[in-house]
Design a protein around this motif. Structure first.
Motif, PDB file in Angstrom:
ATOM      1  N   ALA A  72       6.194 -12.031   7.452  1.00  0.00           N
ATOM      2  CA  ALA A  72       6.175 -11.983   6.144  1.00  0.00           C
ATOM      3  C   ALA A  72       7.542 -12.057   5.486  1.00  0.00           C
ATOM      4  O   ALA A  72       7.950 -12.743   4.446  1.00  0.00           O
ATOM      5  N   LYS A  73       8.725 -11.719   6.311  1.00  0.00           N
ATOM      6  CA  LYS A  73      10.094 -12.068   5.695  1.00  0.00           C
ATOM      7  C   LYS A  73      10.428 -13.578   5.903  1.00  0.00           C
ATOM      8  O   LYS A  73      11.084 -14.021   4.843  1.00  0.00           O
ATOM      9  N   ALA A  74       9.731 -14.170   6.819  1.00  0.00           N
ATOM     10  CA  ALA A  74       9.911 -15.520   6.936  1.00  0.00           C
ATOM     11  C   ALA A  74       9.274 -16.553   5.745  1.00  0.00           C
ATOM     12  O   ALA A  74       9.613 -17.509   5.150  1.00  0.00           O
ATOM     13  N   ASN A  75       8.213 -15.778   5.179  1.00  0.00           N
ATOM     14  CA  ASN A  75       7.672 -16.554   4.075  1.00  0.00           C
ATOM     15  C   ASN A  75       8.176 -15.613   2.735  1.00  0.00           C
ATOM     16  O   ASN A  75       7.567 -15.891   1.444  1.00  0.00           O
ATOM     17  N   LYS A  76       9.277 -15.137   2.778  1.00  0.00           N
ATOM     18  CA  LYS A  76      10.051 -14.337   1.739  1.00  0.00           C
ATOM     19  C   LYS A  76       8.908 -13.260   1.025  1.00  0.00           C
ATOM     20  O   LYS A  76       9.045 -12.943  -0.212  1.00  0.00           O
ATOM     21  N   ASP A  77       7.947 -12.820   1.836  1.00  0.00           N
ATOM     22  CA  ASP A  77       7.134 -11.627   1.241  1.00  0.00           C
ATOM     23  C   ASP A  77       7.959 -10.417   1.639  1.00  0.00           C
ATOM     24  O   ASP A  77       7.211  -9.610   2.420  1.00  0.00           O
ATOM     25  N   PHE A  78       9.015 -10.131   0.863  1.00  0.00           N
ATOM     26  CA  PHE A  78       9.787  -8.921   1.085  1.00  0.00           C
ATOM     27  C   PHE A  78       9.075  -7.509   1.119  1.00  0.00           C
ATOM     28  O   PHE A  78       9.230  -6.686   1.660  1.00  0.00           O
ATOM     29  N   ALA A  79       8.398  -7.607  -0.121  1.00  0.00           N
ATOM     30  CA  ALA A  79       7.475  -6.459  -0.252  1.00  0.00           C
ATOM     31  C   ALA A  79       6.376  -6.038   0.825  1.00  0.00           C
ATOM     32  O   ALA A  79       6.335  -4.943   1.261  1.00  0.00           O
ATOM     33  N   ARG A  80       5.924  -7.144   1.412  1.00  0.00           N
ATOM     34  CA  ARG A  80       4.979  -6.701   2.474  1.00  0.00           C
ATOM     35  C   ARG A  80       5.878  -6.394   3.939  1.00  0.00           C
ATOM     36  O   ARG A  80       5.479  -5.529   4.500  1.00  0.00           O
ATOM     37  N   ALA A  81       7.035  -7.011   4.143  1.00  0.00           N
ATOM     38  CA  ALA A  81       7.677  -6.594   5.086  1.00  0.00           C
ATOM     39  C   ALA A  81       8.236  -5.115   5.034  1.00  0.00           C
ATOM     40  O   ALA A  81       8.280  -4.577   6.095  1.00  0.00           O
ATOM     41  N   ASP A  82       8.660  -4.706   3.822  1.00  0.00           N
ATOM     42  CA  ASP A  82       8.972  -3.226   3.421  1.00  0.00           C
ATOM     43  C   ASP A  82       7.843  -2.353   3.563  1.00  0.00           C
ATOM     44  O   ASP A  82       8.295  -1.477   4.156  1.00  0.00           O
ATOM     45  N   ALA A  83       6.688  -2.959   3.387  1.00  0.00           N
ATOM     46  CA  ALA A  83       5.595  -1.894   3.531  1.00  0.00           C
ATOM     47  C   ALA A  83       5.323  -1.691   5.009  1.00  0.00           C
ATOM     48  O   ALA A  83       5.093  -0.713   5.308  1.00  0.00           O
ATOM     49  N   ILE A  84       5.266  -2.787   5.685  1.00  0.00           N
ATOM     50  CA  ILE A  84       5.180  -2.508   7.214  1.00  0.00           C
ATOM     51  C   ILE A  84       6.101  -1.671   7.980  1.00  0.00           C
ATOM     52  O   ILE A  84       5.890  -0.797   8.498  1.00  0.00           O
ATOM     53  N   ARG A  85       7.449  -1.910   7.374  1.00  0.00           N
ATOM     54  CA  ARG A  85       8.542  -0.632   7.826  1.00  0.00           C
ATOM     55  C   ARG A  85       8.180   0.726   7.430  1.00  0.00           C
ATOM     56  O   ARG A  85       8.252   1.472   8.288  1.00  0.00           O
ATOM     57  N   ASP A  86       7.771   0.774   6.222  1.00  0.00           N
ATOM     58  CA  ASP A  86       7.543   2.154   5.804  1.00  0.00           C
ATOM     59  C   ASP A  86       6.247   2.771   6.566  1.00  0.00           C
ATOM     60  O   ASP A  86       6.149   3.972   6.584  1.00  0.00           O
ATOM     61  N   GLU A  87       5.316   1.972   6.869  1.00  0.00           N
ATOM     62  CA  GLU A  87       4.196   2.418   7.365  1.00  0.00           C
ATOM     63  C   GLU A  87       4.569   2.793   8.873  1.00  0.00           C
ATOM     64  O   GLU A  87       4.046   4.045   9.435  1.00  0.00           O
ATOM     65  N   LEU A  88       5.492   2.118   9.611  1.00  0.00           N
ATOM     66  CA  LEU A  88       5.619   2.467  10.911  1.00  0.00           C
ATOM     67  C   LEU A  88       6.499   3.867  10.808  1.00  0.00           C
ATOM     68  O   LEU A  88       6.405   4.581  11.624  1.00  0.00           O
ATOM     69  N   ALA A  89       7.417   3.752   9.739  1.00  0.00           N
ATOM     70  CA  ALA A  89       8.364   4.951   9.678  1.00  0.00           C
ATOM     71  C   ALA A  89       7.629   6.267   9.419  1.00  0.00           C
ATOM     72  O   ALA A  89       7.797   7.273  10.085  1.00  0.00           O
ATOM     73  N   ALA A  90       6.556   6.357   8.979  1.00  0.00           N
ATOM     74  CA  ALA A  90       5.473   7.283   8.344  1.00  0.00           C
ATOM     75  C   ALA A  90       4.970   7.831   9.684  1.00  0.00           C
ATOM     76  O   ALA A  90       4.572   9.030   9.998  1.00  0.00           O
ATOM     77  N   LEU A  91       4.767   6.870  10.801  1.00  0.00           N
ATOM     78  CA  LEU A  91       4.227   7.247  11.943  1.00  0.00           C
ATOM     79  C   LEU A  91       5.411   7.636  13.139  1.00  0.00           C
ATOM     80  O   LEU A  91       5.132   7.924  14.282  1.00  0.00           O
TER      81      LEU A  91
END
Length: 461
Positions: free
Chosen positions: A424-443
C-alpha cells in the motif's frame, strides 16, 4: 541485611545460625487439587528470597514440604474413585509443572508427610511423656494448649481472648476446647498407620514440626508460608516443636501477602478462584511472575486484567532495552548493583529493585545510540540483576513477539498484513497503510519501521 520478623513485628538484622549458611522451611501444598494463585504467590516469593540469598553468597538449604495425607485428600480421592496415592502423585506432578513454568527453582528438599510417619509418632510420644499431650478414649491424641506458656506469641493473642467468641471445634474428648489434634484415630476403611495409640494418621500441624526439625534441626533460621498460616498452623507448630525439644524453634518468621482478584478476596464462592494453570493458559508465565514480583512479598497483590496488562508493558520495556544488543560476558557493575543490593537487603524490597532495573534499562537505551561500546556490558548487568528475580530469562525476540497463545493473529498472518501495508505504501495508498498499522495496534501488535524493514512486537492493547 534486614528481614521483617512476624514474631517480633519488626525488621531485624539477619544473622544465620551458621555463618555462610541459611536453613529455611516453607509450608508447601496439600496435594488434593491443582495449585491456585495464592500458592503461586508463596512459590514465587520464597523463590526470589532463595535466589537472592544465594546471590548474596549464602549456602541455602530450602525445604518445602508436601502434605500428602489429610481430610481433604481422603475426601477428594473418595469422590474421584481413585487411590490416595494416584491422586497425590497426579497433583504433585501438576504442581511441579506449574512451578517450572513460573521459573520457580525446585527446593533443596521436598519431604512428604507420609515419608515421616515414624518421626511424627516419635515427636508425639515425646509430647505425651512431657505432659504436653494426652491420648483420649476415642484413640485421638491432643495437644494441651494451656500447658505451653507462650502459646499465642506469634499472633500476639491471649488464650482467654481466643476462647471468648471464637469458633472452636466442639469435641467431648478434649480436656479444653482450644486443644488440637496430633493423631487421629482411623475410621473403618480409612488410610492409617500403626501407633502406640492405635491405628490412625497424623494431624496437619504435627507433620510440619516433624518434617522441618528432621530436615533442618531443632532450631533453624527462617520459616515461611502464606498469610493464612500464622494462626493456628504456625502457632501450633511453635507450641509442639518448642515443647518437644526445649529449644527455640525458628529465629525468623516470614509470611507472604494475600492475592486478591479485582480487589476482592479470592474465593470459589465468589467465582473468582483461579488455578495457576488457568492463568497460564491465557497469559505468558513471565508476565504472571513479574506481577507477583512487582509487589513487596508482604504486601497484598491485586490480580486483574489491568494489572497483567501493566505487567506486560513493564516487561516489554526491559526486553526492548535488550533488543538488538550483543550481551557481554560480564556486566557493568557498580552503582546499579549497589542500589539493587541495598533494596533487596531491606527485607527483599523487590519494587525498589525493579526501579533499579528500569533505570538501568533507560541508560542502556541511551547507550545504544550515544555509547554503543558500553551497551553490551549494561545489557549483561540488566540480565544478571533481573535473573536474581527470575526475570528476563527469554530472548528479547521471543518475548517481544509473544507466545503464540497470546497473539490474536498467527505469525504468518501478521507478516502477510505487513506485506500488504508495504504494498500500500509503495502504491502511495498511505491511508490503507495507516489503517493496517492501526488494526494491528488494536490487537496489541506494534509495528516498528527502520531502514532494514518492518519488525513487530506484542504489547498490551
Amino acid at each position: 541485611m534486614h528481614i521483617y520478623n512476624t514474631l517480633t513485628r519488626r525488621k531485624e538484622p539477619f544473622k544465620p545460625l551458621v555463618d555462610g549458611k541459611v536453613s529455611m522451611y516453607v509450608c508447601g501444598m496439600t496435594v488434593y487439587d491443582y495449585c491456585h494463585l495464592g500458592h503461586a504467590r508463596v512459590m514465587v516469593a520464597f523463590d526470589v528470597i532463595t535466589r537472592y540469598l544465594r546471590h548474596h553468597g549464602y549456602d541455602v538449604t530450602y525445604v518445602r514440604n508436601i502434605t500428602d495425607i489429610d481430610d481433604k485428600i481422603l475426601k477428594r480421592a473418595e469422590e474421584n474413585g481413585e487411590a490416595i496415592s494416584a491422586l497425590t502423585e497426579r497433583m504433585i506432578a501438576a504442581m511441579h509443572e506449574d512451578e517450572a513454568r513460573l521459573n520457580v527453582l525446585p527446593p533443596s528438599q521436598e519431604p512428604r508427610a507420609t515419608g515421616h510417619i515414624g518421626d511424627i509418632i516419635s515427636m508425639i510420644e515425646t509430647l505425651v511423656e512431657k505432659g504436653f499431650a494426652y491420648a483420649a478414649e476415642n484413640g485421638d491424641v491432643y495437644y494441651r494448649v494451656r500447658k505451653f506458656a507462650d502459646y499465642g506469641k506469634l499472633n500476639n493473642r491471649q488464650l482467654d481472648d481466643m476462647r471468648s467468641g471464637a469458633r472452636v471445634e466442639v469435641d467431648v474428648h478434649k480436656e479444653d476446647p482450644l486443644d488440637f489434634v496430633l493423631w487421629k484415630a482411623a475410621k473403618p476403611g480409612e488410610a492409617h498407620w500403626h501407633s502406640p495409640w492405635g491405628d490412625g494418621r497424623p494431624g496437619w500441624h504435627i507433620e510440619c514440626s516433624a518434617m522441618s526439625t528432621c530436615c533442618l534441626g531443632d532450631t533453624f533460621d527462617i520459616h515461611g508460608g502464606g498469610p493464612d498460616l500464622t494462626f493456628p498452623h504456625h502457632e501450633n507448630e511453635i507450641a509442639q516443636s518448642e515443647a518437644a525439644t526445649g529449644k527455640t524453634y525458628v529465629n525468623t518468621w516470614m509470611h507472604a501477602g494475600a492475592v486478591r482478584v479485582n480487589q476482592e478476596k479470592m474465593s470459589k464462592s465468589l467465582g473468582n478462584f483461579f488455578t495457576i494453570r488457568d492463568v497460564l493458559a491465557e497469559h505468558d508465565p513471565e508476565v504472571v511472575r513479574y506481577l507477583l514480583v512487582a509487589s513487596h512479598y508482604r504486601s497484598p497483590i491485586n490480580y486483574s486484567v489491568d494489572s497483567l496488562v501493566e505487567a506486560r508493558k513493564s516487561l516489554t520495556r526491559l526486553y526492548t532495552a535488550l533488543e538488538g544488543v550483543e550481551v557481554a560476558s560480564e556486566g557493568e557493575q557498580g552503582a546499579y548493583a549497589e542500589r539493587f543490593t541495598a533494596s533487596m537487603d531491606d527485607d527483599f524490597n523487590t519494587p525498589e529493585a525493579l526501579a533499579v532495573l528500569f533505570d538501568l534499562a533507560r541508560d542502556l537505551n541511551r547507550a545504544k545510540s550515544d555509547q554503543p561500546e558500553a551497551a553490551p556490558r549494561l545489557a549483561a548487568e540488566l540480565q544478571r540483576l533481573a535473573g536474581v528475580l527470575g526475570l528476563l530469562q527469554q530472548t528479547p525476540q521471543a518475548f517481544l513477539k509473544g507466545a503464540q497463545h497470546s497473539m490474536a493473529l498467527g505469525e504468518d498472518e501478521i507478516e502477510a498484513r505487513i506485506a500488504e501495508r508495504q504494498a500500500a505504501k509503495a502504491n502511495k495508498d498511505f491511508a490503507r497503510a495507516d489503517a493496517i498499522r492501526d488494526e494491528l495496534a488494536a490487537l496489541g501488535i506494534v509495528l516498528k519501521d527502520s531502514r532494514e524493514g518492518t519488525t513487530w512486537v506484542i504489547e498490551a492493547p
